[in-house]
Design a protein around this motif. Structure first.
Motif, PDB file in Angstrom:
ATOM      1  N   ALA A  87      -0.485   2.095 -16.897  1.00 59.86           N
ATOM      2  CA  ALA A  87      -1.846   1.838 -16.458  1.00 59.86           C
ATOM      3  C   ALA A  87      -1.929   1.925 -14.946  1.00 59.86           C
ATOM      4  N   GLY A  88      -0.811   2.201 -14.310  1.00 60.70           N
ATOM      5  CA  GLY A  88      -0.754   2.218 -12.857  1.00 60.70           C
ATOM      6  C   GLY A  88      -1.544   3.386 -12.283  1.00 60.70           C
ATOM      7  N   PRO A  89      -1.674   3.415 -10.976  1.00 58.09           N
ATOM      8  CA  PRO A  89      -2.540   4.383 -10.322  1.00 58.09           C
ATOM      9  C   PRO A  89      -2.034   5.822 -10.370  1.00 58.09           C
ATOM     10  N   GLU A  90      -0.755   6.018 -10.727  1.00 58.51           N
ATOM     11  CA  GLU A  90      -0.267   7.394 -10.755  1.00 58.51           C
ATOM     12  C   GLU A  90      -0.836   8.181 -11.912  1.00 58.51           C
ATOM     13  N   SER A  91      -1.223   7.467 -12.970  1.00 56.17           N
ATOM     14  CA  SER A  91      -1.625   8.208 -14.167  1.00 56.17           C
ATOM     15  C   SER A  91      -3.039   8.733 -14.043  1.00 56.17           C
ATOM     16  N   PRO A 120       5.222   9.425   4.231  1.00 60.50           N
ATOM     17  CA  PRO A 120       5.199   7.988   4.545  1.00 60.50           C
ATOM     18  C   PRO A 120       3.840   7.324   4.282  1.00 60.50           C
ATOM     19  N   THR A 121       2.753   7.988   4.641  1.00 58.05           N
ATOM     20  CA  THR A 121       1.441   7.360   4.426  1.00 58.05           C
ATOM     21  C   THR A 121       1.127   7.263   2.931  1.00 58.05           C
ATOM     22  N   ASP A 122       1.512   8.306   2.185  1.00 59.35           N
ATOM     23  CA  ASP A 122       1.289   8.266   0.733  1.00 59.35           C
ATOM     24  C   ASP A 122       2.120   7.167   0.095  1.00 59.35           C
ATOM     25  N   PHE A 123       3.324   6.978   0.615  1.00 49.44           N
ATOM     26  CA  PHE A 123       4.177   5.925   0.055  1.00 49.44           C
ATOM     27  C   PHE A 123       3.535   4.553   0.272  1.00 49.44           C
ATOM     28  N   ALA A 124       3.066   4.317   1.485  1.00 48.68           N
ATOM     29  CA  ALA A 124       2.429   3.025   1.790  1.00 48.68           C
ATOM     30  C   ALA A 124       1.235   2.813   0.867  1.00 48.68           C
ATOM     31  N   ARG A 125       0.458   3.871   0.670  1.00 44.91           N
ATOM     32  CA  ARG A 125      -0.721   3.754  -0.197  1.00 44.91           C
ATOM     33  C   ARG A 125      -0.297   3.517  -1.648  1.00 44.91           C
ATOM     34  N   LEU A 156       2.411   2.081  -2.767  1.00 48.93           N
ATOM     35  CA  LEU A 156       2.927   0.724  -2.961  1.00 48.93           C
ATOM     36  C   LEU A 156       1.782  -0.288  -2.959  1.00 48.93           C
ATOM     37  N   GLU A 157       0.874  -0.088  -2.038  1.00 48.29           N
ATOM     38  CA  GLU A 157      -0.291  -0.969  -1.928  1.00 48.29           C
ATOM     39  C   GLU A 157      -1.074  -0.984  -3.243  1.00 48.29           C
ATOM     40  N   GLU A 158      -1.363   0.213  -3.740  1.00 48.70           N
ATOM     41  CA  GLU A 158      -2.168   0.314  -4.957  1.00 48.70           C
ATOM     42  C   GLU A 158      -1.396  -0.203  -6.168  1.00 48.70           C
ATOM     43  N   ALA A 159      -0.140   0.181  -6.267  1.00 52.58           N
ATOM     44  CA  ALA A 159       0.662  -0.251  -7.416  1.00 52.58           C
ATOM     45  C   ALA A 159       0.747  -1.771  -7.444  1.00 52.58           C
ATOM     46  N   SER A 160       0.940  -2.380  -6.278  1.00 52.16           N
ATOM     47  CA  SER A 160       1.106  -3.835  -6.235  1.00 52.16           C
ATOM     48  C   SER A 160      -0.201  -4.547  -6.525  1.00 52.16           C
ATOM     49  N   GLN A 161      -1.290  -4.000  -5.992  1.00 56.50           N
ATOM     50  CA  GLN A 161      -2.577  -4.668  -6.214  1.00 56.50           C
ATOM     51  C   GLN A 161      -3.010  -4.542  -7.652  1.00 56.50           C
ATOM     52  N   LEU A 163      11.969   5.101  -9.024  1.00 56.77           N
ATOM     53  CA  LEU A 163      12.212   4.821  -7.611  1.00 56.77           C
ATOM     54  C   LEU A 163      11.240   5.650  -6.769  1.00 56.77           C
ATOM     55  N   HIS A 164      10.441   4.983  -5.962  1.00 57.62           N
ATOM     56  CA  HIS A 164       9.530   5.672  -5.044  1.00 57.62           C
ATOM     57  C   HIS A 164       9.997   5.384  -3.628  1.00 57.62           C
ATOM     58  N   VAL A 165      10.108   6.436  -2.819  1.00 56.52           N
ATOM     59  CA  VAL A 165      10.568   6.238  -1.441  1.00 56.52           C
ATOM     60  C   VAL A 165       9.790   7.137  -0.486  1.00 56.52           C
ATOM     61  N   PRO A 166       9.708   6.723   0.784  1.00 57.60           N
ATOM     62  CA  PRO A 166       9.125   7.620   1.779  1.00 57.60           C
ATOM     63  C   PRO A 166      10.154   8.653   2.231  1.00 57.60           C
ATOM     64  N   VAL A 167       9.661   9.839   2.621  1.00 59.21           N
ATOM     65  CA  VAL A 167      10.560  10.899   3.078  1.00 59.21           C
ATOM     66  C   VAL A 167      11.048  10.579   4.501  1.00 59.21           C
ATOM     67  N   ASP A 168      12.199  11.137   4.887  1.00 59.41           N
ATOM     68  CA  ASP A 168      12.721  11.033   6.261  1.00 59.41           C
ATOM     69  C   ASP A 168      12.868   9.606   6.765  1.00 59.41           C
TER      70      ASP A 168
END
Ligand code: CUA
Length: 372
Positions: A368-372, A204-209, A211-216, A127-132
């Motif tokens: 293979a996702g961008p986190e690794s 929040p900005t890292d979360f958006a990035r 999700l964008e990268e993971a989805s693409q 689960l990935h979420v933005p803070v606040d």
């Protein structure tokens, strides 16, 4: 791990907006209970010693009625209980009422993994979420009752087949490396204890990035990469090892070789070799195992796998097959030369044409996702 226990004596970190209130009520009740426990125990011991039976002493008559005493021991507990109820009820209403502007994530529990689906359709095992920001979870199960539990958020909600439960939280601490623990808190079968995930809280900005990268990334992978990602994302490795060790289900390590050679034996004593025909290919067998796992059961394993029909696309089954091939050196080249299962895979930069790709392919369980 230590970092999670630093600001609270014996509770996990308070990492959600309502965690502090939950703990406050808990400690309040604990303090009252401890106070009366000590008071009553001490008085009991004192009275036992002081009023013990002695030579030449007649027992006193007990008092029958004392209005002041009776009012005291009724009114004080009443005030305490009403106070606990009011505080607890307000906290409870807050916990069960998601704010209107909450970000919504679908949670699917299944023996024995979690799938978190984001509004754009992307699915992840963590689960990935933005803070606040308030997050609303819609929870459902594909099979039996599970329960989603995040101790750091003081969040627990049952995950029931045929129902769509709701829960919400607002994370108050960024934790995008280690992640907070997420458990299944309802005994749901053999691998209940491995039904775990992490909650990553991002800026929040890292979360958006993210999700964008993971989805693409999902659309830009070779079949082997996509297969490797699926195995992690969908939690296949909770039951199927990648190193040949025996788990709930057969290992993925040499699954393709066993399938091609027809070496798999079923519970009724027949072997896959006797089934393989031009119209029942090894690929067909893998797809069948994913979509209709109850069609045949491999000897030595109890039936445990749920059907993934309607959950894993045919393209993704192709990707899984390519990934299984890539786990075996004999079939690796074939897997990497496989036709691209996803659109626009040519643009995947990590892969050069033909054999050059071999060294860059992830062959292990790493996503293979961008986190690794
Ligand atoms: Cu799912 Cu325990």
């Amino acid at each position: 791990m230590l970092a999670q226990f630093d600001n609270s004596f014996w509770m996990p970190t308070q990492a959600s907006s309502y965690a502090g209130r939950v703990d406050w009520v808990f400690y309040f009740i604990l303090t009252i209970a401890a106070f009366f426990f000590v008071l009553i125990t001490v008085l009991m011991v004192v009275f036992v010693v002081r009023y013990r039976r002695r030579e030449g002493q007649e027992p006193q008559r007990s008092a029958h009625h004392n209005m002041r005493l009776e009012l005291t021991w009724t009114i004080i507990p009443l005030i305490l209980v009403v106070f606990i109820f009011v505080v607890g009820f307000r906290g409870y209403m807050d916990i069960v009422t998601p704010p209107a502007n909450a970000y919504e994530i679908l949670v699917i529990g299944q023996k024995w993994s979690w799938a978190f689906q984001y509004p754009n359709g992307y699915v992840d095992a963590n689960l990935h979420v933005p803070v606040d920001r308030p997050i609303q979870l819609i929870l459902t199960s594909r099979d039996v009752i599970h329960s989603l539990y995040v101790p750091a958020f003081r969040l627990k909600k049952d995950v029931v087949p045929g129902r769509y439960n709701r829960a919400w939280f607002q994370a108050t601490q960024v934790n995008d490396t280690e992640g907070f623990d997420l458990f299944c808190a309802e005994y749901c079968g053999t691998s209940h204890s491995t039904m775990v995930a992490k909650v990553f809280v991002h800026e929040p900005t890292d979360f958006a990035r993210w999700l964008e990268e993971a989805s693409q990334w999902e659309g830009r992978m070779t079949p082997v990469q996509r297969g490797s990602q699926l195995v992690t994302q969908r939690g296949c490795t909770q039951c199927h090892s990648l190193d040949g060790s025996i788990n709930i289900g057969p290992s993925f390590k040499d699954v393709w070789d066993r399938t091609v050679q027809g070496k798999t034996t079923f519970r009724d004593g027949s072997t896959l070799a006797s089934l393989l025909k031009p119209d029942y290919t090894p690929e067909q067998y893998i797809a069948e195992s994913i979509y209709r796992p109850d069609a045949r059961h491999v000897a030595g394993f109890s039936p445990a796998m749920p059907s993934y029909l309607g959950q894993i696309s045919e393209n993704d089954v192709t990707a899984l097959i390519a990934y299984f091939k890539s786990l075996d050196p004999k079939y690796k080249a074939e897997a990497e030369a496989a036709t691209v299962a996803q659109p626009a895979a040519e643009t995947q930069p990590a892969v050069s044409p033909a054999g050059g790709a071999a060294d860059t392919q992830p062959a292990g369980p790493e996503p293979a996702g961008p986190e690794s």
